[in-house]
Structures are given as structure tokens and as C-alpha cells.
Design a protein around this motif. Structure first.
Motif, PDB file in Angstrom:
ATOM      1  N   HIS A 273      -8.617  -7.211  -3.664  1.00 20.75           N
ATOM      2  CA  HIS A 273      -7.160  -7.097  -3.587  1.00 20.75           C
ATOM      3  C   HIS A 273      -6.478  -8.462  -3.650  1.00 20.75           C
ATOM      4  O   HIS A 273      -5.384  -8.589  -4.183  1.00 20.75           O
ATOM      5  CB  HIS A 273      -6.744  -6.372  -2.304  1.00 20.75           C
ATOM      6  CG  HIS A 273      -7.190  -4.946  -2.270  1.00 20.75           C
ATOM      7  ND1 HIS A 273      -6.806  -4.019  -3.201  1.00 20.75           N
ATOM      8  CD2 HIS A 273      -7.994  -4.295  -1.410  1.00 20.75           C
ATOM      9  CE1 HIS A 273      -7.345  -2.862  -2.931  1.00 20.75           C
ATOM     10  NE2 HIS A 273      -8.084  -2.995  -1.834  1.00 20.75           N
TER      11      HIS A 273
ATOM     12  N   VAL B 153      -2.869  -5.900  -5.555  1.00 20.01           N
ATOM     13  CA  VAL B 153      -3.806  -4.803  -5.341  1.00 20.01           C
ATOM     14  C   VAL B 153      -4.936  -4.943  -6.357  1.00 20.01           C
ATOM     15  O   VAL B 153      -4.815  -5.668  -7.337  1.00 20.01           O
ATOM     16  CB  VAL B 153      -3.135  -3.419  -5.488  1.00 20.01           C
ATOM     17  CG1 VAL B 153      -2.086  -3.211  -4.420  1.00 20.01           C
ATOM     18  CG2 VAL B 153      -2.541  -3.240  -6.872  1.00 20.01           C
TER      19      VAL B 153
ATOM     20  N   CYS C  34       0.838  -1.214   0.000  1.00 16.29           N
ATOM     21  CA  CYS C  34       0.000   0.000   0.000  1.00 16.29           C
ATOM     22  C   CYS C  34       0.862   1.248   0.000  1.00 16.29           C
ATOM     23  O   CYS C  34       0.628   2.180  -0.773  1.00 16.29           O
ATOM     24  CB  CYS C  34      -0.899   0.028   1.235  1.00 16.29           C
ATOM     25  SG  CYS C  34      -2.308  -1.051   1.191  1.00 16.29           S
TER      26      CYS C  34
ATOM     27  N   THR D 283      -6.565  -2.121   4.390  1.00 13.06           N
ATOM     28  CA  THR D 283      -6.981  -0.899   3.727  1.00 13.06           C
ATOM     29  C   THR D 283      -6.551   0.285   4.585  1.00 13.06           C
ATOM     30  O   THR D 283      -6.448   0.177   5.803  1.00 13.06           O
ATOM     31  CB  THR D 283      -8.502  -0.868   3.470  1.00 13.06           C
ATOM     32  OG1 THR D 283      -8.813   0.255   2.651  1.00 13.06           O
ATOM     33  CG2 THR D 283      -9.289  -0.788   4.763  1.00 13.06           C
TER      34      THR D 283
ATOM     35  N   ARG E 220       2.966   1.424  -3.431  1.00 13.46           N
ATOM     36  CA  ARG E 220       2.172   1.540  -4.656  1.00 13.46           C
ATOM     37  C   ARG E 220       1.317   2.802  -4.672  1.00 13.46           C
ATOM     38  O   ARG E 220       1.034   3.362  -5.722  1.00 13.46           O
ATOM     39  CB  ARG E 220       1.294   0.294  -4.807  1.00 13.46           C
ATOM     40  CG  ARG E 220       0.314   0.290  -5.979  1.00 13.46           C
ATOM     41  CD  ARG E 220       1.047   0.368  -7.315  1.00 13.46           C
ATOM     42  NE  ARG E 220       0.137   0.358  -8.427  1.00 13.46           N
ATOM     43  CZ  ARG E 220      -0.484   1.432  -8.914  1.00 13.46           C
ATOM     44  NH1 ARG E 220      -0.296   2.622  -8.361  1.00 13.46           N
ATOM     45  NH2 ARG E 220      -1.293   1.337  -9.953  1.00 13.46           N
ATOM     46  N   PHE E 221       0.871   3.249  -3.508  1.00 12.25           N
ATOM     47  CA  PHE E 221      -0.046   4.386  -3.422  1.00 12.25           C
ATOM     48  C   PHE E 221       0.471   5.467  -2.469  1.00 12.25           C
ATOM     49  O   PHE E 221      -0.233   5.871  -1.547  1.00 12.25           O
ATOM     50  CB  PHE E 221      -1.426   3.911  -2.938  1.00 12.25           C
ATOM     51  CG  PHE E 221      -2.023   2.812  -3.775  1.00 12.25           C
ATOM     52  CD1 PHE E 221      -2.530   3.074  -5.037  1.00 12.25           C
ATOM     53  CD2 PHE E 221      -2.062   1.511  -3.298  1.00 12.25           C
ATOM     54  CE1 PHE E 221      -3.084   2.059  -5.809  1.00 12.25           C
ATOM     55  CE2 PHE E 221      -2.613   0.490  -4.053  1.00 12.25           C
ATOM     56  CZ  PHE E 221      -3.127   0.764  -5.315  1.00 12.25           C
TER      57      PHE E 221
ATOM     58  N   TRP F  30      -6.618   6.897   0.347  1.00 13.13           N
ATOM     59  CA  TRP F  30      -7.185   5.563   0.407  1.00 13.13           C
ATOM     60  C   TRP F  30      -6.299   4.612  -0.395  1.00 13.13           C
ATOM     61  O   TRP F  30      -5.827   4.934  -1.473  1.00 13.13           O
ATOM     62  CB  TRP F  30      -8.587   5.522  -0.183  1.00 13.13           C
ATOM     63  CG  TRP F  30      -9.146   4.137  -0.118  1.00 13.13           C
ATOM     64  CD1 TRP F  30      -9.896   3.636   0.894  1.00 13.13           C
ATOM     65  CD2 TRP F  30      -8.947   3.078  -1.037  1.00 13.13           C
ATOM     66  NE1 TRP F  30     -10.186   2.314   0.651  1.00 13.13           N
ATOM     67  CE2 TRP F  30      -9.608   1.940  -0.542  1.00 13.13           C
ATOM     68  CE3 TRP F  30      -8.264   2.955  -2.237  1.00 13.13           C
ATOM     69  CZ2 TRP F  30      -9.619   0.722  -1.193  1.00 13.13           C
ATOM     70  CZ3 TRP F  30      -8.267   1.735  -2.891  1.00 13.13           C
ATOM     71  CH2 TRP F  30      -8.950   0.640  -2.367  1.00 13.13           C
ATOM     72  N   SER F  31      -6.067   3.453   0.161  1.00 14.08           N
ATOM     73  CA  SER F  31      -5.361   2.408  -0.574  1.00 14.08           C
ATOM     74  C   SER F  31      -5.694   1.073   0.064  1.00 14.08           C
ATOM     75  O   SER F  31      -6.245   1.014   1.163  1.00 14.08           O
ATOM     76  CB  SER F  31      -3.842   2.643  -0.563  1.00 14.08           C
ATOM     77  OG  SER F  31      -3.337   2.569   0.752  1.00 14.08           O
TER      78      SER F  31
ATOM     79  N   GLN G 272      -1.610   8.752  -1.019  1.00 14.84           N
ATOM     80  CA  GLN G 272      -3.053   8.673  -1.268  1.00 14.84           C
ATOM     81  C   GLN G 272      -3.798   8.480   0.047  1.00 14.84           C
ATOM     82  O   GLN G 272      -3.321   7.807   0.954  1.00 14.84           O
ATOM     83  CB  GLN G 272      -3.375   7.521  -2.217  1.00 14.84           C
ATOM     84  CG  GLN G 272      -2.974   7.797  -3.645  1.00 14.84           C
ATOM     85  CD  GLN G 272      -3.544   6.759  -4.607  1.00 14.84           C
ATOM     86  OE1 GLN G 272      -4.397   5.963  -4.257  1.00 14.84           O
ATOM     87  NE2 GLN G 272      -3.063   6.784  -5.825  1.00 14.84           N
TER      88      GLN G 272
END
Length: 154
Positions: free
Chosen positions: A66, A53, A27, A88, A30-31, A36-37, A34
Motif C-alpha cells: 500500500h 493503495v 480505505c 487494513t 476507495r473501498f 477487506w481493504s 468491502q
């Protein structure tokens, strides 16, 4: 709980902190930044960890969970899934929450048998979690009626 290096408590696989941390790390990498992930991590019967993901798609009806990518990768490799964790991040202030597998993912994981370990929230705080066998996630789950010798499905 005392665990060996491959996430087993002696006779049954369990979800351990390493598996949850693998999903959290995906998470974060990759994000980054952000609000939300989400991500999942699955442990295979040889101790390897696969992560995945869910892609964003325009039509919500065709979204994937996911766990789906890692489940497909395990199948491609011909390996058995023994444990699964999904996390999450709603926002950094609330931390990462552990999500129990949805009904569809319970069905996908059932292919590997009712003793697959899954992470589920512990009590009212979803940042706290514990490991349950798939057979214990839903006490009245239909998979309980099938004989043990049918697992894993081939």
C-alpha cells in the motif's frame, strides 16, 4: 505525546492520529462496503500527507504494498518521507488494524533515513498502535551499521 501540527515530537517525526486517519479515510472512500481493504498514508517533510493503495493484480508475485504509490509520489515531488502508517480492514466488526511496514517497505523507507517514524501495532490488539523510528522496528536490522551522514539517500 505532545505533537506539533506537522507530526513532530520536538526532534523526531512521529506517526500521529491524523496520519492513521488519512489511511482509514482512503480505505472507506476507495473501498466502500468491502469486507477487506487497506491503504497507507505518508507524511512529507513539508507536512503534506500522501495516501495510496495497492492495486489488485492477477499474479500475486507482482503485488505492491500500500505504501509504494505514496513513496513513488514523494520521490516524484522531491520531498522527504518523515512518517508512514499502513492500515487494513479485515471486516468492519474488527475495525482497522495498523500494520508495521513489511521488510520491503522498510527498505523503501530507509532511503529517507533510520529516523522515519512508522506505525506499529501496540500489544495484542492491532487496533492499538504506537509510533517507532524505523531504526527501532527491528533491533538487529542491517541499516544500523551505516553511518548517520548517509541519510537521506540522494
Amino acid at each position: 505525546m505532545s505533537l506539533d501540527q506537522e507530526g513532530f515530537d520536538g526532534s523526531h517525526p512521529v506517526v500521529d492520529q491524523e496520519l492513521v486517519d488519512a489511511a482509514i479515510e482512503l480505505c472507506r472512500s476507495r473501498f466502500p462496503g468491502q469486507d477487506w481493504s487497506g491503504a497507507a498514508a505518508l507524511r512529507l517533510d513539508n507536512g503534506a500527507i500522501l495516501t495510496s493503495v495497492a492495486p489488485e493484480v492477477p499474479n500475486g508475485a507482482v503485488r505492491l504494498c500500500h505504501e509504494t504509490g505514496a513513496i513513488c509520489e514523494a520521490f516524484k515531488l522531491g520531498r522527504r518521507v518523515v512518517a508512514s502508517a499502513c492500515v487494513t480492514l479485515a471486516d468492519e466488526g474488527r475495525g482497522f488494524w495498523v500494520l508495521a511496514p513489511c521488510g520491503v517497505c522498510q527498505e523503501r523507507l530507509l532511503a529517507y533515513g533510520p529516523d522515519v517514524a512508522v506505525a506499529v501495532p501496540q500489544g495484542p490488539d492491532p487496533r492499538e498502535w504506537r509510533s517507532l523510528r524505523l531504526r527501532d522496528v527491528q533491533p538487529h536490522w542491517f541499516g544500523r551499521v551505516f553511518p548517520e551522514e548517509n541519510w537521506p539517500l540522494t
